[in-house]
Design a protein around this motif. Structure first.
Motif, mmCIF file in Angstrom:
data_model
loop_
_atom_site.group_PDB
_atom_site.id
_atom_site.type_symbol
_atom_site.label_atom_id
_atom_site.label_comp_id
_atom_site.label_asym_id
_atom_site.label_seq_id
_atom_site.Cartn_x
_atom_site.Cartn_y
_atom_site.Cartn_z
ATOM 1 N N LEU A 4 0.823 -1.213 0.000
ATOM 2 C CA LEU A 4 0.000 0.000 0.000
ATOM 3 C C LEU A 4 0.859 1.266 0.000
ATOM 4 C CD1 LEU A 4 -2.854 -1.027 2.463
ATOM 5 C CD2 LEU A 4 -2.929 -0.918 -0.033
ATOM 6 N N ILE A 5 1.967 1.221 0.726
ATOM 7 C CA ILE A 5 2.878 2.377 0.734
ATOM 8 C C ILE A 5 3.478 2.567 -0.650
ATOM 9 C CG2 ILE A 5 5.084 3.222 1.643
ATOM 10 C CD1 ILE A 5 4.290 1.876 4.312
ATOM 11 N N ARG A 6 3.899 1.472 -1.278
ATOM 12 C CA ARG A 6 4.476 1.553 -2.627
ATOM 13 C C ARG A 6 3.428 2.061 -3.626
ATOM 14 N NH1 ARG A 6 8.749 3.075 -4.507
ATOM 15 N NH2 ARG A 6 8.465 2.980 -6.706
ATOM 16 N N LEU A 7 2.196 1.605 -3.495
ATOM 17 C CA LEU A 7 1.112 2.057 -4.362
ATOM 18 C C LEU A 7 0.859 3.549 -4.178
ATOM 19 C CD1 LEU A 7 -1.102 1.230 -6.405
ATOM 20 C CD2 LEU A 7 -2.585 0.809 -4.437
ATOM 21 N N PHE A 45 0.226 0.484 -13.604
ATOM 22 C CA PHE A 45 1.633 0.737 -13.910
ATOM 23 C C PHE A 45 2.539 -0.234 -13.148
ATOM 24 C CE2 PHE A 45 5.575 3.316 -13.436
ATOM 25 C CZ PHE A 45 5.849 3.496 -14.789
ATOM 26 N N GLY A 46 2.216 -0.489 -11.898
ATOM 27 C CA GLY A 46 2.999 -1.423 -11.104
ATOM 28 C C GLY A 46 2.928 -2.846 -11.635
ATOM 29 N N VAL A 47 1.743 -3.271 -12.017
ATOM 30 C CA VAL A 47 1.580 -4.625 -12.559
ATOM 31 C C VAL A 47 2.307 -4.755 -13.899
ATOM 32 C CG1 VAL A 47 -0.112 -6.260 -13.486
ATOM 33 C CG2 VAL A 47 -0.569 -5.094 -11.333
ATOM 34 N N VAL A 48 2.159 -3.758 -14.767
ATOM 35 C CA VAL A 48 2.838 -3.787 -16.068
ATOM 36 C C VAL A 48 4.346 -3.869 -15.867
ATOM 37 C CG1 VAL A 48 3.380 -2.361 -18.091
ATOM 38 C CG2 VAL A 48 1.004 -2.680 -17.398
ATOM 39 N N ASN A 49 4.879 -3.042 -14.971
ATOM 40 C CA ASN A 49 6.319 -3.063 -14.719
ATOM 41 C C ASN A 49 6.774 -4.366 -14.072
ATOM 42 O OD1 ASN A 49 7.589 -0.686 -15.725
ATOM 43 N ND2 ASN A 49 6.438 0.471 -14.218
#
Length: 127
Positions: A4-7, A45-49
């Motif tokens: 959650l912090i990273r998100l 974006f996180g999932v794609v990366n």
């Protein structure tokens, strides 16, 4: 909790990117919709990366070596465009106006994310 912090860091970096880079837009009707859009796009974006970037690095390692890593800037821009395409497919009010906006947007996202990560230390690293 770390997820959650990273998100949140990615969402804030995306918001800063929309303020700095012309051609990267979030057009929510109100503040809540804009914030939810930023969080949703940050998740995309996180999932794609997380999924594609390691695969691209493995298969494109020769190009990374030949260009001394500069191809990473192009790869990041293309991943940012892919994020835009997925967000538009989900009817999110997020838009990137072409390659150069994605290029500069990916750079700003990386720098802002790094700055925020430096400012907000991870509790696991402190132990």
């Amino acid at each position: 909790m770390a997820f959650l912090i990273r998100l949140a860091i990615t969402a804030v970096a995306l918001w800063v990117t929309t303020l700095i880079v012309p051609g990267v837009h979030v057009t929510g009707r109100n503040g809540t919709e804009t914030a939810l859009t930023l969080v949703a796009v940050a998740l995309i974006f996180g999932v794609v990366n997380a999924v594609l970037k390691p695969v691209i690095k493995v298969f494109g390692c020769v190009f990374y070596l030949l260009t001394l890593g500069l191809i990473a800037l192009v790869v990041n821009a293309l991943l940012f465009l892919l994020t835009n395409w997925i967000a538009q497919g989900l009817d999110l009010p997020f838009q990137v106006d072409g390659f150069w906006a994605a290029f500069w947007g990916a750079i700003v996202m990386a720098v802002v994310s790094w700055l925020i990560t430096v400012a907000v230390p991870d509790r696991l690293e402190a132990r």
